[in-house]
Write a protein that holds these residues in place. Structure first.
Motif, PDB file in Angstrom:
ATOM      1  N   LYS A 144       0.620  -1.124  -0.285  1.00 29.76           N
ATOM      2  CA  LYS A 144      -0.084   0.292   0.063  1.00 29.76           C
ATOM      3  C   LYS A 144       0.755   1.424  -0.072  1.00 29.76           C
ATOM      4  N   ALA A 145       1.128   1.796  -1.254  1.00 30.48           N
ATOM      5  CA  ALA A 145       2.455   2.941  -1.239  1.00 30.48           C
ATOM      6  C   ALA A 145       1.575   4.208  -0.984  1.00 30.48           C
ATOM      7  N   LEU A 146       0.443   4.454  -1.138  1.00 33.11           N
ATOM      8  CA  LEU A 146      -0.240   5.622  -0.904  1.00 33.11           C
ATOM      9  C   LEU A 146      -1.401   5.270  -0.085  1.00 33.11           C
ATOM     10  N   SER A 147      -2.319   6.291   0.529  1.00 28.54           N
ATOM     11  CA  SER A 147      -3.615   6.085   1.250  1.00 28.54           C
ATOM     12  C   SER A 147      -4.524   5.399   0.376  1.00 28.54           C
ATOM     13  N   ASN A 148      -4.636   5.673  -0.997  1.00 28.11           N
ATOM     14  CA  ASN A 148      -5.440   5.107  -1.982  1.00 28.11           C
ATOM     15  C   ASN A 148      -4.888   4.465  -3.005  1.00 28.11           C
ATOM     16  N   LEU A 149      -3.691   3.950  -2.745  1.00 25.88           N
ATOM     17  CA  LEU A 149      -2.894   3.569  -4.140  1.00 25.88           C
ATOM     18  C   LEU A 149      -2.243   2.335  -3.463  1.00 25.88           C
ATOM     19  N   THR A 150      -2.338   0.997  -4.066  1.00 27.20           N
ATOM     20  CA  THR A 150      -1.683  -0.085  -3.989  1.00 27.20           C
ATOM     21  C   THR A 150      -1.072  -0.875  -5.093  1.00 27.20           C
ATOM     22  N   ILE A 151       0.163  -1.201  -4.896  1.00 26.64           N
ATOM     23  CA  ILE A 151       0.865  -1.706  -5.913  1.00 26.64           C
ATOM     24  C   ILE A 151       0.801  -3.334  -5.423  1.00 26.64           C
ATOM     25  N   TYR A 152       0.580  -4.233  -6.667  1.00 19.74           N
ATOM     26  CA  TYR A 152       0.594  -5.673  -6.303  1.00 19.74           C
ATOM     27  C   TYR A 152       1.410  -6.405  -7.554  1.00 19.74           C
ATOM     28  N   GLY A 153       1.602  -7.597  -7.425  1.00 26.23           N
ATOM     29  CA  GLY A 153       2.182  -8.358  -8.522  1.00 26.23           C
ATOM     30  C   GLY A 153       2.410  -9.728  -7.929  1.00 26.23           C
ATOM     31  N   GLN A 154       2.788 -10.391  -9.284  1.00 21.63           N
ATOM     32  CA  GLN A 154       2.864 -12.151  -9.108  1.00 21.63           C
ATOM     33  C   GLN A 154       4.031 -12.423 -10.202  1.00 21.63           C
ATOM     34  N   ALA A 155       4.428 -13.564  -9.431  1.00 23.76           N
ATOM     35  CA  ALA A 155       5.712 -14.007 -10.555  1.00 23.76           C
ATOM     36  C   ALA A 155       5.333 -15.721 -10.478  1.00 23.76           C
ATOM     37  N   VAL A 156       5.626 -16.178 -11.562  1.00 25.84           N
ATOM     38  CA  VAL A 156       5.289 -17.805 -11.829  1.00 25.84           C
ATOM     39  C   VAL A 156       6.325 -18.233 -12.359  1.00 25.84           C
ATOM     40  N   ALA A 157       6.700 -19.447 -11.864  1.00 25.51           N
ATOM     41  CA  ALA A 157       7.656 -20.368 -12.432  1.00 25.51           C
ATOM     42  C   ALA A 157       7.034 -21.919 -12.804  1.00 25.51           C
ATOM     43  N   ASP A 158       6.827 -22.217 -14.028  1.00 25.51           N
ATOM     44  CA  ASP A 158       6.049 -23.207 -14.469  1.00 25.51           C
ATOM     45  C   ASP A 158       7.174 -24.340 -14.593  1.00 25.51           C
ATOM     46  N   GLU A 159       8.074 -24.103 -15.194  1.00 23.30           N
ATOM     47  CA  GLU A 159       9.441 -24.985 -15.269  1.00 23.30           C
ATOM     48  C   GLU A 159      10.538 -24.260 -15.973  1.00 23.30           C
ATOM     49  N   PHE A 160      11.613 -24.352 -15.346  1.00 24.41           N
ATOM     50  CA  PHE A 160      12.776 -23.494 -15.877  1.00 24.41           C
ATOM     51  C   PHE A 160      14.198 -24.286 -15.252  1.00 24.41           C
ATOM     52  N   THR A 161      15.084 -23.777 -16.205  1.00 21.89           N
ATOM     53  CA  THR A 161      16.274 -24.121 -15.830  1.00 21.89           C
ATOM     54  C   THR A 161      17.361 -23.075 -15.602  1.00 21.89           C
ATOM     55  N   ALA A 162      17.936 -22.684 -14.408  1.00 19.93           N
ATOM     56  CA  ALA A 162      18.631 -21.387 -14.046  1.00 19.93           C
ATOM     57  C   ALA A 162      19.733 -21.205 -15.074  1.00 19.93           C
ATOM     58  N   LYS A 163      20.531 -22.036 -15.490  1.00 20.93           N
ATOM     59  CA  LYS A 163      21.576 -21.571 -16.159  1.00 20.93           C
ATOM     60  C   LYS A 163      20.971 -21.126 -17.592  1.00 20.93           C
TER      61      LYS A 163
END
Length: 529
Positions: free
Chosen positions: A327-346
């Protein structure tokens, strides 16, 4: 065995129960609570929807929406039922019950394709509570419709009405006919734990879309256990999904089945910051030999599912995710999502566009009282998913249900920007929405957009970028004006206008239409794809 277990669970909940009314999830209903949900003075677990009933303050606020505009009491029975009350309503000290008829009649015109569209829905909703710990809700709908051109093509391609069930008539007729129902029972023995058994949808996130679990696809049977301890809320859910795209073993067996297990932990660090952690597993039901089915190794509600999937020899589809809200301001919220279905770090850091770097992200802002106008709610959101995200070796293992997505309706291999504005004054409600997306469609080869396509049909190992394929631009504009007749079941007169364009080098599909109707219910029906 499965049926006996389900009946035993239902009997347990019914016989031990006593709670508050269930309010089904609808973005356009819940966004009216933004001022309370995202206030700096509150610490709600806003990412789990529908609301679980240990959030008693939020439940009361949801219930308060059902009395807006009913201050004037009508004397006649017809007047009260039309403007103020449920069709049938009983409120006693130790139980409550209500029942409503839900009409949804709509007519419109698809200008570009010369189609007169219409919707004829007759539905019901009933709900109530027994004591302080048990509640229930059910809805059902019988529908006939003539859709606009792009929705008709979509339905004919997969045989499914968006977000609901299979089309009874099939592609041979332009008129569509279908019926579906939902039912949920909830038992909350104390403030720490809640049990929910249902045939319905679920949603995880603070945005309009969810990259983790959304209400896009059809209702499905599930058992959900939710626990709350201090600032932490934890959810474990087991669900069964259907796949009409895979060949059935026989007519008697119906559509092929698959199972899902989901865990989600939401931590309110303080009044401003919330963090969430998600994991899920999808596995197919019995094969032709009748083996496997429900896997008891996924029953433990507090185990990391990715580890169990590896112990099983990695036959299943694992997905992990993260959510955040500030909740960055009294009337503003920042939100997000991150998904990893399948991955190889390298491979991620190599930057060669490896096909199995299956990642998705969301970033958005939302708030209330925009420009100091009380009740003006807003949202702006960006969503993206790399090619092949949510897909698997077959549709029996992908992150989908009933031929549609369990996450974002655009599937994968896309970028999307959208904004939604809502305002209500007394009984008048206004909404405006704009979506813009670009994505790559299959054009003779699998480029990873359609999650129902096997990733084993890909043409190459490397070189995939988001938007590859037949480069397509998508635009969707939607405006609605409603006059709410009875807020108890969202009975309203509604006028709307839609503009949709899907454009690439091979085609330019445009839809411009207007609609008018007498509508009701709180269900979400998505057409912005």
């Amino acid at each position: 065995m499965k049926k006996h277990l389900l009946m035993a669970l239902m009997a347990f909940f019914v016989l031990n129960a006593k709670a508050q009314n269930i309010t089904p999830y609808s973005y356009y209903q819940y966004q009216k609570l933004n001022k309370s949900l995202y206030s700096l003075d509150t610490r709600f677990h806003t990412s789990l929807k529908p609301v679980i009933y240990d959030d008693t303050t939020l439940t009361r606020q949801l219930d308060s929406l059902l009395v807006i505009g009913t201050e004037r009491t009508r004397n006649s029975w017809i007047g009260r039922k039309l403007f103020n009350e449920h069709l049938l309503e009983v409120n006693k000290e130790d139980y409550s019950f209500y029942l409503d008829f839900l009409p949804d009649f709509q007519i419109g015109r698809d200008k570009e394709h010369g189609i007169t569209t219409w919707l004829n829905t007759r539905g019901y909703q009933l709900g109530g509570s027994i004591g302080k710990k048990f509640s229930f809700y059910s809805s059902g709908f019988e529908n006939q419709s003539r859709f606009n051109n792009y929705l008709t093509k979509y339905i004919n391609s997969i045989g499914v009405i968006p977000g609901m069930v299979n089309d009874k008539f099939g592609a041979t007729k332009n008129t569509k006919d279908w019926a579906y129902a939902t039912a949920v029972i909830n038992y909350t023995p104390n403030k720490y734990i809640s049990f929910t058994l249902g045939q319905d949808k679920n949603f995880i996130g603070d945005g309009y879309r969810s990259m983790l679990l959304s209400d896009v696809a059809a209702p499905y049977p599930f058992l959900k256990v939710t626990g709350t301890l201090g600032n932490v809320k934890y959810m474990a859910m087991w669900a069964q999904f259907q796949d009409p795209l895979s060949p059935s073993f026989s007519y008697d067996n119906g559509f092929r089945k698959k199972w899902g297990a989901f865990h989600y932990l939401d931590w309110n660090v303080n009044n401003r910051l919330s963090l969430g952690f998600f994991d899920s597993i999808i596995w197919q039901d019995a094969d032709a030999t009748g083996k496997r089915g429900f896997d008891p190794s996924y029953l433990n509600p507090v185990i990391f599912l990715r580890t169990v999937e590896g112990m099983n020899g990695s036959p299943d589809n694992a997905l992990i995710g993260f959510t955040g809200k500030y909740k960055a301001l009294s009337n503003l919220t920042i939100y997000g999502q991150a998904v990893a279905d399948e991955f190889t770090a390298k491979e991620v850091f190599a930057g060669k566009g490896y096909w199995a770097n299956k990642l998705a992200f969301q970033l958005g802002i939302k708030g209330f009282d925009a420009f100091k106008v009380a009740g003006l709610n807003y949202l702006a959101e960006f969503n993206t998913a790399r090619p092949f995200t949510y897909s698997q070796r077959s549709s029996l293992l992908n992150y989908g249900h009933y031929a549609e997505q369990l996450a974002h309706p655009l599937g994968a291999n896309f970028r999307e920007f959208l904004t939604i504005w809502n305002y209500q004054i007394s009984k008048w409600a206004f909404s405006a929405q704009a979506n813009y997306a670009n994505y790559g469609l299959d054009n003779g080869q699998n480029v990873g957009k359609d999650i129902n396509e096997s990733y084993e049909t890909r043409a190459q190992q490397y070189g995939y970028k988001t938007g590859d394929g037949l480069k397509t631009n998508f635009m969707y504009l939607d405006g609605r004006v409603s006059y709410i007749i009875n807020p108890k079941y969202n009975l309203r007169l509604e006028a709307g206008a839609i503009f949709r364009q899907e454009k690439n080098s091979l085609s330019n599909d445009r839809t411009t239409m207007v609609t008018f109707g007498l509508r009701s219910s709180f269900r979400n029906i998505y057409s912005d794809f």
